[in-house]
Design a protein around this motif. Sequence first.
Motif, PDB file in Angstrom:
ATOM      1  N   TYR A   1     -10.915   1.285  -2.034  1.00 26.60           N
ATOM      2  CA  TYR A   1      -9.957   1.648  -3.074  1.00 26.60           C
ATOM      3  C   TYR A   1     -10.672   2.024  -4.374  1.00 26.60           C
TER       4      TYR A   1
ATOM      5  N   GLU B   1      -2.551  -1.962  -5.548  1.00 32.59           N
ATOM      6  CA  GLU B   1      -3.364  -0.777  -5.807  1.00 32.59           C
ATOM      7  C   GLU B   1      -3.673  -0.600  -7.287  1.00 32.59           C
TER       8      GLU B   1
ATOM      9  N   ASN C   1       0.850  -1.201   0.000  1.00 37.22           N
ATOM     10  CA  ASN C   1       0.000   0.000   0.000  1.00 37.22           C
ATOM     11  C   ASN C   1       0.878   1.242   0.000  1.00 37.22           C
TER      12      ASN C   1
ATOM     13  N   VAL D   1      -1.292  -5.826  -0.750  1.00 40.77           N
ATOM     14  CA  VAL D   1      -2.159  -4.843  -1.400  1.00 40.77           C
ATOM     15  C   VAL D   1      -1.622  -4.552  -2.802  1.00 40.77           C
TER      16      VAL D   1
ATOM     17  N   LEU E   1      -6.806  -7.003  -2.709  1.00 40.87           N
ATOM     18  CA  LEU E   1      -6.185  -7.269  -1.416  1.00 40.87           C
ATOM     19  C   LEU E   1      -6.373  -8.739  -1.061  1.00 40.87           C
TER      20      LEU E   1
END
Length: 253
Positions: free
Chosen positions: A107, A139, A66, A137, A117
């Motif tokens: 997100y 993204e 993250n 994570v 995730l």
Amino acid sequence: ASSSGSDLSRGRGAPRRIVPVISLLLIVVLASQTVAHYDASGMLAIRRMLAERHGPGLRDIIFSGNETFDAEQLKPYMVSTESSAFRISRFDPDAFEGDLSVLELFYTTQGFLEADLAVEDVAYFADSTSVEILVSVYEGERWVVTELTIAGNSDFSTEELRGLLTITEGAPFRTMKLAGDRSALLGHYARNSYLDARVEQIVERDDIERTVSVRYDIVEREQARISEVRITGNEKTREFVIARELTFKPAEL
């Protein structure tokens, strides 16, 4: 001689009274050590039993990968919480999977439409009663609003209507703001007597360029006017007395 014999007899009797006292002290010391040992091993056994029955304690939640949001920003969205000195939080795999789904949705609302995730590792501590969870994570790229257009408006300028919106060009695409922006436009028209106004919101995504365009098509229609004012239920107060206190009249917007 009588006095001396009496003293000797008391002298010989003293050691016999001391021996039981020493024995009692040794028993107390040995018992306390046994209890202490039992407390340490017994409590550990109880903790292990509870961990098997109710799940291990959740000591730490660690996020990896993250970059945009740190752990303190993500944890408030989770039902699962870390244990503290005064409270043991149990690790529930099903609840934790639900937490990850909520974080993925978070997100998504922040423009990361491909966020993913997952639990990467569950590490047990030496006592086997608590665990540390490592969450990976991904993204992905953040979608950006490259175009925002408003069409069909004639009584209000485009700049005025743009000022009501929270999504702007060049900013991250936040899906959670779409409904609020449309409601803001409808509310503005309603407050200005456009009770039949319509606002259509069109969102187009470019999954290759990771961009989004948002368009609002507005149908203003006519402003609503008051055709008649009726006053009922007044038994003690005359109608004209009530009517003169009103701030609106027929034919007004």
